[in-house]
Design an enzyme around this catalytic site. Structure first.
Site, PDB file in Angstrom:
ATOM      1  N   CYS A 142       0.087  32.857  12.290  1.00  0.00           N
ATOM      2  CA  CYS A 142       0.350  33.423  13.610  1.00  0.00           C
ATOM      3  C   CYS A 142       0.778  32.327  14.559  1.00  0.00           C
ATOM      4  O   CYS A 142       0.018  31.910  15.446  1.00  0.00           O
ATOM      5  CB  CYS A 142      -0.892  34.124  14.126  1.00  0.00           C
ATOM      6  SG  CYS A 142      -1.387  35.436  13.028  1.00  0.00           S
ATOM      7  N   GLU A 143       2.008  31.855  14.357  1.00  0.00           N
ATOM      8  CA  GLU A 143       2.484  30.691  15.101  1.00  0.00           C
ATOM      9  C   GLU A 143       3.977  30.606  14.805  1.00  0.00           C
ATOM     10  O   GLU A 143       4.351  30.548  13.630  1.00  0.00           O
ATOM     11  CB  GLU A 143       1.716  29.467  14.562  1.00  0.00           C
ATOM     12  CG  GLU A 143       2.281  28.123  14.863  1.00  0.00           C
ATOM     13  CD  GLU A 143       2.062  27.716  16.313  1.00  0.00           C
ATOM     14  OE1 GLU A 143       0.957  27.957  16.843  1.00  0.00           O
ATOM     15  OE2 GLU A 143       3.007  27.188  16.920  1.00  0.00           O
ATOM     16  N   GLU A 199       0.802  -1.213   0.000  1.00  0.00           N
ATOM     17  CA  GLU A 199       0.000   0.000   0.000  1.00  0.00           C
ATOM     18  C   GLU A 199       0.841   1.271   0.000  1.00  0.00           C
ATOM     19  O   GLU A 199       0.797   2.048   0.947  1.00  0.00           O
ATOM     20  CB  GLU A 199      -0.904  -0.001   1.243  1.00  0.00           C
ATOM     21  CG  GLU A 199      -1.774  -1.229   1.351  1.00  0.00           C
ATOM     22  CD  GLU A 199      -2.550  -1.292   2.659  1.00  0.00           C
ATOM     23  OE1 GLU A 199      -3.714  -1.730   2.617  1.00  0.00           O
ATOM     24  OE2 GLU A 199      -2.003  -0.895   3.710  1.00  0.00           O
ATOM     25  N   PRO A 200       1.607   1.494  -1.052  1.00  0.00           N
ATOM     26  CA  PRO A 200       2.422   2.710  -1.073  1.00  0.00           C
ATOM     27  C   PRO A 200       1.560   3.947  -1.316  1.00  0.00           C
ATOM     28  O   PRO A 200       0.668   3.930  -2.161  1.00  0.00           O
ATOM     29  CB  PRO A 200       3.361   2.478  -2.263  1.00  0.00           C
ATOM     30  CG  PRO A 200       2.577   1.594  -3.180  1.00  0.00           C
ATOM     31  CD  PRO A 200       1.750   0.701  -2.290  1.00  0.00           C
ATOM     32  N   GLY A 201       1.789   4.987  -0.553  1.00  0.00           N
ATOM     33  CA  GLY A 201       1.132   6.272  -0.807  1.00  0.00           C
ATOM     34  C   GLY A 201       2.198   7.285  -1.163  1.00  0.00           C
ATOM     35  O   GLY A 201       2.374   7.679  -2.310  1.00  0.00           O
TER      36      GLY A 201
HETATM   37  C1  LIG Z   1      -0.630   5.471   5.833  1.00  0.00           C
HETATM   38  C2  LIG Z   1      -0.820   4.092   5.418  1.00  0.00           C
HETATM   39  C3  LIG Z   1      -0.273   3.641   4.222  1.00  0.00           C
HETATM   40  C4  LIG Z   1       0.563   4.502   3.323  1.00  0.00           C
HETATM   41  O1  LIG Z   1       1.734   4.933   3.923  1.00  0.00           O
HETATM   42  P1  LIG Z   1       2.843   5.673   3.029  1.00  0.00           P
HETATM   43  O2  LIG Z   1       3.872   6.063   4.023  1.00  0.00           O
HETATM   44  O3  LIG Z   1       2.184   6.852   2.396  1.00  0.00           O
HETATM   45  O4  LIG Z   1       3.321   4.685   2.025  1.00  0.00           O
HETATM   46  C5  LIG Z   1      -0.518   2.345   3.837  1.00  0.00           C
HETATM   47  N1  LIG Z   1      -1.275   1.523   4.593  1.00  0.00           N
HETATM   48  C6  LIG Z   1      -1.827   1.927   5.753  1.00  0.00           C
HETATM   49  C7  LIG Z   1      -2.640   0.982   6.521  1.00  0.00           C
HETATM   50  C8  LIG Z   1      -1.617   3.214   6.210  1.00  0.00           C
HETATM   51  O5  LIG Z   1      -2.142   3.599   7.362  1.00  0.00           O
END
Ligand SMILES: *Cc1c(COP(=O)(O)O)cnc(C)c1O
Length: 463
Positions: free
Chosen positions: A391-392, A320-322
């Protein structure tokens, strides 16, 4: 992440303050391809370009601050992950990193699946036509309404995060006359961040069901008994911005250990294993991320080896790469408003955005780099802190970096690697208007998410 404390050559300081920065690059005009989107370069006038368009033109058309996203790069990275894992594995893009309808369509076209973790993300995915069976639904406290929408839509999997949710999802699925495919998210006692991982006691968090003390095994036991659920696998996500694969090694070992226990106790071999996301990207030139094919090879080998040792058929792997897909593909373009040199300290450069468009520096002490984008300069490097207009005093975008000493109000500067967790975590603090996301490709730009207006803000204020 080696950090030398006292590089030479700043304009405003005889002695540099302590900080986490490397010596300035030999030539500040050079854009390190590691941290910039693939089509980024400079034109003959020295202006930074993306997708063939100079940022000065984009700033004129779309204003600043703006997130500029390299569509070709996004698609290439998505495709590289898909290709690296092949047909025997699934790649789920983690929508929380950045999600818009165009992104959903690109993912669909490139053959990726999609993780969502809220009703809003699910609505975005469905409205852009992502087939429901390619959507996974995450979250540690999904509401009954969200669960019902997901089940009705027919999402491919719901990742169960607690004992209560096991019962909740089973009940909802059954009352809708169906059986929901689910994975069970466990915590394996590994936490990985950047270059390190810790393999003790990291069940101490809100996500997942601990493997320790037999809780995960008990969760599986209960889920297997419920008619509303089809348990397809075990899920583990160990952290974020990870460079070192050894955390995955320990996680896979422990997940496979559970699969073996499940086989021994129940006589079923669960067909899937999800190892989560968290793969790191280069925010600065000091970071050395791995390529998708290296990651795929390493993960596949680890799981195959562990399964052979446990005499299990190798399950289908998903990841699950984001960040690793969208992070490097965008940068934030800002206009410099003020430049304040502090002798013996550093120079504060104020831009027209800040923590409302990038909270990561304040939230995680994240490191970023920055470049002068509207021109080149041969002036001596100066140590800067790029700050926002909020403002921080913690409103910092880039904590320590070098920019040319002749930087002046009106210059455009660009902060690379802001594609992930910047627009998606953006806020309206100080009633800031969240910046647009503009996609650029082959000399054409289009707005994916438009800039907010004061009208947008006032529309919510119904009192
Ligand atoms: C946040 C998350 C991801 C993605 O993480 P990245 O650091 O963006 O790759 C994948 N799986 C789960 C369950 C997450 O909570």
């Amino acid at each position: 992440m080696s950090r030398s404390a006292h590089p030479a050559g700043p304009r405003h300081a005889d002695v540099l303050p302590e900080g986490h920065y490397s010596a300035p690059a030999d030539d500040l005009n050079v854009l390190d391809p590691k941290v910039w989107a693939r089509t980024v370069g400079r034109d003959a006038d020295g202006v930074v370009t993306v997708g063939g368009i100079p940022v000065t033109q984009l700033a004129e058309e779309y204003g600043t601050p703006a997130y500029l996203l390299d569509e070709a790069d996004f698609r290439e990275r998505a495709r590289a992950w898909r290709t690296a894992f092949g047909d025997d594995a699934d790649v789920f893009y983690a929508g929380k990193a950045f999600l818009s309808r165009a992104v959903v369509r690109w993912l669909d076209e490139e053959g990726l699946n999609l993780d969502v973790c809220s009703g809003g993300e699910l609505a975005t995915a469905l409205s852009a036509g992502m087939p429901a069976e390619r959507i996974a639904f995450h979250g540690n406290n999904k509401s009954p309404e969200e669960i019902e929408r997901a089940v009705r839509a027919g999402v491919g999997r719901i990742v169960l995060d607690s004992f209560q949710e096991i019962v909740r999802v089973a009940h909802i699925a059954q009352s809708l006359g169906g059986r929901q495919r689910v994975q069970i998210r466990i915590t394996v006692g590994v936490e990985a961040h950047t270059h390190e991982f810790i393999a003790t006691a990291h069940e101490d968090q809100k996500f997942g069901i601990p493997l320790a003390g037999g809780q995960a095994a008990e969760a599986v036991r209960r889920a297997l008994q419920l008619d509303g659920l089809e348990v397809i696998g075990i899920h583990s996500h160990i952290g974020s911005q990870i460079f070192d694969m050894s955390g995955f090694e320990v996680a896979a070992h422990r997940v496979v250990g559970l699969l073996k226990d499940i086989r021994d106790e129940h006589g079923v071999e669960l067909p899937e294993i999800d190892l989560g996301g968290g793969l790191g990207i280069a925010y600065t030139s000091d970071d050395d991320p791995r390529e998708p094919h290296e990651i795929a090879k390493a993960l596949t080998e680890i799981v195959t080896r562990e399964c052979e040792a446990a005499r299990l058929a190798t399950p289908r792997i998903s990841v699950e790469p984001g960040r690793a897909i969208v992070g490097p593909t965008a940068f934030t373009l800002y206009e410099v408003g003020t430049v304040k040199p502090l002798d013996g300290l550093r120079t504060y450069v104020s831009v027209d955005g800040g923590m409302s468009d990038n909270i990561r520096t304040a939230l995680y002490d994240a490191e970023y780099s920055v470049a002068l984008a509207s021109r080149t300069s041969d002036a001596e490097p100066m140590l800067v802190r790029v700050v926002g207009k909020h403002c921080e005093s913690g409103d910092i975008v880039v904590k320590d970096a070098f920019l040319p000493g002749d930087l002046a109000p009106g210059d455009l500067i660009a902060v690379p690697a802001t594609g992930a967790y910047c627009r998606s975590m953006a806020s309206n603090y100080n009633h800031a208007l969240r910046p647009p996301v503009v996609a650029v490709r082959d000399g054409a730009a289009r707005v994916l998410v438009r800039r907010e207006t004061e009208e947008d803000l006032l529309r919510l204020d119904v009192g």
